[in-house]
Design a protein around this motif. Structure first.
Motif, PDB file in Angstrom:
ATOM      1  N   MET A   1      36.558  66.499   6.813  1.00 55.10           N
ATOM      2  CA  MET A   1      37.075  65.664   5.724  1.00 55.10           C
ATOM      3  C   MET A   1      38.549  65.946   5.442  1.00 55.10           C
ATOM      4  O   MET A   1      39.277  65.088   4.978  1.00 55.10           O
ATOM      5  CB  MET A   1      36.263  65.899   4.445  1.00 55.10           C
ATOM      6  N   LYS A   2      39.004  67.155   5.753  1.00 52.82           N
ATOM      7  CA  LYS A   2      40.382  67.520   5.438  1.00 52.82           C
ATOM      8  C   LYS A   2      41.381  66.686   6.225  1.00 52.82           C
ATOM      9  O   LYS A   2      42.477  66.409   5.744  1.00 52.82           O
ATOM     10  CB  LYS A   2      40.603  69.002   5.721  1.00 52.82           C
ATOM     11  N   ASN A   3      41.008  66.317   7.441  1.00 54.22           N
ATOM     12  CA  ASN A   3      41.939  65.590   8.304  1.00 54.22           C
ATOM     13  C   ASN A   3      41.846  64.075   8.124  1.00 54.22           C
ATOM     14  O   ASN A   3      42.487  63.329   8.860  1.00 54.22           O
ATOM     15  CB  ASN A   3      41.680  65.937   9.768  1.00 54.22           C
ATOM     16  N   LEU A   4      41.065  63.634   7.156  1.00 56.11           N
ATOM     17  CA  LEU A   4      40.909  62.205   6.935  1.00 56.11           C
ATOM     18  C   LEU A   4      41.873  61.719   5.857  1.00 56.11           C
ATOM     19  O   LEU A   4      42.178  62.446   4.904  1.00 56.11           O
ATOM     20  CB  LEU A   4      39.472  61.889   6.504  1.00 56.11           C
ATOM     21  N   SER A   5      42.326  60.484   6.024  1.00 54.43           N
ATOM     22  CA  SER A   5      43.145  59.864   4.982  1.00 54.43           C
ATOM     23  C   SER A   5      42.261  59.574   3.770  1.00 54.43           C
ATOM     24  O   SER A   5      41.036  59.649   3.848  1.00 54.43           O
ATOM     25  CB  SER A   5      43.754  58.562   5.510  1.00 54.43           C
ATOM     26  N   PHE A   6      42.885  59.237   2.657  1.00 52.63           N
ATOM     27  CA  PHE A   6      42.125  58.947   1.438  1.00 52.63           C
ATOM     28  C   PHE A   6      41.154  57.790   1.667  1.00 52.63           C
ATOM     29  O   PHE A   6      39.989  57.844   1.248  1.00 52.63           O
ATOM     30  CB  PHE A   6      43.085  58.608   0.290  1.00 52.63           C
ATOM     31  N   LEU A   7      41.629  56.744   2.359  1.00 57.26           N
ATOM     32  CA  LEU A   7      40.785  55.581   2.624  1.00 57.26           C
ATOM     33  C   LEU A   7      39.608  55.966   3.516  1.00 57.26           C
ATOM     34  O   LEU A   7      38.462  55.548   3.285  1.00 57.26           O
ATOM     35  CB  LEU A   7      41.610  54.467   3.276  1.00 57.26           C
ATOM     36  N   ASP A   8      39.864  56.793   4.537  1.00 54.23           N
ATOM     37  CA  ASP A   8      38.792  57.223   5.436  1.00 54.23           C
ATOM     38  C   ASP A   8      37.784  58.108   4.714  1.00 54.23           C
ATOM     39  O   ASP A   8      36.587  58.095   5.037  1.00 54.23           O
ATOM     40  CB  ASP A   8      39.374  57.966   6.646  1.00 54.23           C
ATOM     41  N   LYS A   9      38.244  58.861   3.743  1.00 50.88           N
ATOM     42  CA  LYS A   9      37.317  59.665   2.947  1.00 50.88           C
ATOM     43  C   LYS A   9      36.361  58.775   2.158  1.00 50.88           C
ATOM     44  O   LYS A   9      35.161  59.065   2.066  1.00 50.88           O
ATOM     45  CB  LYS A   9      38.085  60.590   2.007  1.00 50.88           C
ATOM     46  N   ILE A  10      36.901  57.691   1.617  1.00 53.36           N
ATOM     47  CA  ILE A  10      36.057  56.723   0.905  1.00 53.36           C
ATOM     48  C   ILE A  10      35.056  56.092   1.871  1.00 53.36           C
ATOM     49  O   ILE A  10      33.861  55.955   1.560  1.00 53.36           O
ATOM     50  CB  ILE A  10      36.916  55.622   0.243  1.00 53.36           C
ATOM     51  N   PHE A  11      35.548  55.714   3.053  1.00 55.91           N
ATOM     52  CA  PHE A  11      34.674  55.129   4.074  1.00 55.91           C
ATOM     53  C   PHE A  11      33.551  56.098   4.457  1.00 55.91           C
ATOM     54  O   PHE A  11      32.399  55.698   4.621  1.00 55.91           O
ATOM     55  CB  PHE A  11      35.474  54.750   5.320  1.00 55.91           C
ATOM     56  N   TYR A  12      33.884  57.369   4.593  1.00 54.52           N
ATOM     57  CA  TYR A  12      32.887  58.341   5.031  1.00 54.52           C
ATOM     58  C   TYR A  12      31.836  58.595   3.945  1.00 54.52           C
ATOM     59  O   TYR A  12      30.652  58.788   4.248  1.00 54.52           O
ATOM     60  CB  TYR A  12      33.546  59.653   5.442  1.00 54.52           C
TER      61      TYR A  12
ATOM     62  N   PHE B   1      29.764  53.626  13.187  1.00 55.50           N
ATOM     63  CA  PHE B   1      29.824  54.430  14.411  1.00 55.50           C
ATOM     64  C   PHE B   1      30.975  53.977  15.306  1.00 55.50           C
ATOM     65  O   PHE B   1      31.761  54.795  15.806  1.00 55.50           O
ATOM     66  CB  PHE B   1      28.497  54.329  15.162  1.00 55.50           C
ATOM     67  N   ILE B   2      31.100  52.664  15.492  1.00 55.98           N
ATOM     68  CA  ILE B   2      32.182  52.124  16.333  1.00 55.98           C
ATOM     69  C   ILE B   2      33.549  52.435  15.716  1.00 55.98           C
ATOM     70  O   ILE B   2      34.500  52.787  16.421  1.00 55.98           O
ATOM     71  CB  ILE B   2      31.988  50.605  16.524  1.00 55.98           C
ATOM     72  N   TYR B   3      33.629  52.308  14.394  1.00 51.27           N
ATOM     73  CA  TYR B   3      34.888  52.579  13.694  1.00 51.27           C
ATOM     74  C   TYR B   3      35.359  54.017  13.932  1.00 51.27           C
ATOM     75  O   TYR B   3      36.516  54.260  14.305  1.00 51.27           O
ATOM     76  CB  TYR B   3      34.705  52.323  12.198  1.00 51.27           C
ATOM     77  N   TRP B   4      34.451  54.986  13.721  1.00 52.73           N
ATOM     78  CA  TRP B   4      34.834  56.397  13.913  1.00 52.73           C
ATOM     79  C   TRP B   4      35.066  56.717  15.379  1.00 52.73           C
ATOM     80  O   TRP B   4      35.931  57.547  15.707  1.00 52.73           O
ATOM     81  CB  TRP B   4      33.743  57.313  13.353  1.00 52.73           C
TER      82      TRP B   4
ATOM     83  N   LYS C   1      36.933  60.277  15.824  1.00 56.99           N
ATOM     84  CA  LYS C   1      36.587  61.194  14.749  1.00 56.99           C
ATOM     85  C   LYS C   1      35.147  61.671  14.907  1.00 56.99           C
ATOM     86  O   LYS C   1      34.264  60.904  15.283  1.00 56.99           O
ATOM     87  CB  LYS C   1      36.760  60.509  13.381  1.00 56.99           C
ATOM     88  N   LYS C   2      34.916  62.935  14.589  1.00 61.47           N
ATOM     89  CA  LYS C   2      33.570  63.503  14.719  1.00 61.47           C
ATOM     90  C   LYS C   2      32.584  62.897  13.714  1.00 61.47           C
ATOM     91  O   LYS C   2      31.375  63.058  13.852  1.00 61.47           O
ATOM     92  CB  LYS C   2      33.615  65.011  14.539  1.00 61.47           C
TER      93      LYS C   2
END
Length: 335
Positions: A1-12, A57-60, A65-66
């Motif tokens: 999670m640390k290496n994700l942008s704010f938007l990607d954190k919301i997505f995750y 899955f396709i997005y990550w 991204k793991k």
């Protein structure tokens, strides 16, 4: 999670929630709606959850991204332990001795002229062209406009004065027929015993409790969500009661049988799991693609043709003709 942008954190976070819901949905076949009615509602949205998790899955994966492992892990579990969402290969053989069975919720025949078709073809023409040996109809409506030529038929109206009910048409002689006569509902289960050469085959036609959700109509979405949820959960509870009545009746018949109809529930539900136990699902054995049977924006398979375990299913088709809000399904069965 640390290496994700704010938007990607919301997505995750959203991905985690929807993956968890999909994982929980795998428990649906084992939990009766009578126990937790609210949980049963999730069965309707399993196809959507599968699609969304596939998109995540396709997005990550594209982003290397793991986090891609989360959705793919849940999807793999479903591949092995849940009803198939998509069939890659099909079986398309037939024998002259096959019994061709069609199940069709015709919505009281009110859409049996295809408004998108510039020709004069009707739903009756479609059925005549496919020429099934057995035709099981849900939401039958008695009318002089019905054009179906079969030597044998069993029509069960809800009451003597009404015109609404269910029907089974047959090319083979019907030697016995009956109805489970559900109380307090317009839905029902009927059955016939037909004789084909030396075989007696029982045909069940099921129309389990309707959810009364009409997403294509103008008032959909305007109803109070709490009332809508209460109505749907009540319908699932009724489906559970109807399923138990059916299973009690069905267990008395040990011969060859076909169970078809509109279950008003998906293959991820307790209702389907109970009815399909120790049976073959024609779509799973011989179908291809999504097997969509209800005309909605995401693929819903709520109409089924099941057989006893000794049957040989040589073919299954789900048609796309829009003569009703359901699509007709057809199987070729042998023993």
């Amino acid at each position: 999670m640390k290496n994700l942008s704010f938007l990607d954190k919301i997505f995750y976070l959203l991905n985690s929630l929807l993956a968890t819901l999909l994982l929980l949905s795998y428990l649906l076949p084992f939990i009766s709606p009578s126990t937790i009615p609210f949980f049963a509602v999730l069965s309707l949205f399993v196809p959507v959850l599968i699609i969304i998790n596939l998109v995540f899955f396709i997005y990550w994966l594209i982003k290397l991204k793991k986090q891609a492992f989360l959705s793919v892990f849940v999807l793999i579990i479903g591949w092995f332990f849940s009803s198939p969402f998509y069939k890659i290969s099909s079986r398309n053989s037939y024998l002259n001795s096959d019994l061709k069975v069609m199940s069709y919720n015709v919505k009281a025949f009110d859409l049996f002229t295809n408004k998108k078709d510039s020709t004069s073809n009707t739903g009756y023409d479609f059925i005549t062209d496919k020429n099934p040996d057995i035709l099981a109809i849900q939401e039958y409506y008695q009318s002089t406009k019905i054009h179906l030529s079969y030597p044998y038929k069993f029509i069960k109206r809800k009451n003597d004065k009404g015109k609404f009910g269910m029907a089974i048409y047959s090319k083979y002689k019907i030697i016995n027929s009956g109805s489970l006569d559900f109380k307090g509902t317009s839905n029902n289960i009927i059955y016939v015993d037909v004789v084909k050469k030396k075989d007696t085959i029982r045909i069940y036609n099921l129309h389990l409790e309707s959810l009364r959700i009409k997403p294509n109509e103008e008032n959909f979405g305007e109803e109070n969500s709490e009332k809508l949820l209460k109505r749907v959960t009540n319908s699932f509870e009724k489906q559970a009661e109807q399923t138990k009545l059916f299973l009690t009746h069905e267990q008395k018949w040990q011969g060859k049988k076909i169970i078809c109809g509109d279950f008003n529930n998906t293959a991820y539900s307790w209702v389907y799991n109970q009815i399909a136990e120790h049976k073959k699902d024609a779509f799973i054995i011989a179908g291809q693609g999504l097997g969509k049977t209800f005309n909605y924006w995401f693929p819903m398979r709520i109409d089924f043709i099941l057989t006893d375990e000794n049957a040989i299913i040589n073919q299954f088709k789900s048609f796309s003709e829009e003569y009703s809000d359901h699509f007709p399904i057809q199987a070729k069965v042998n023993w």
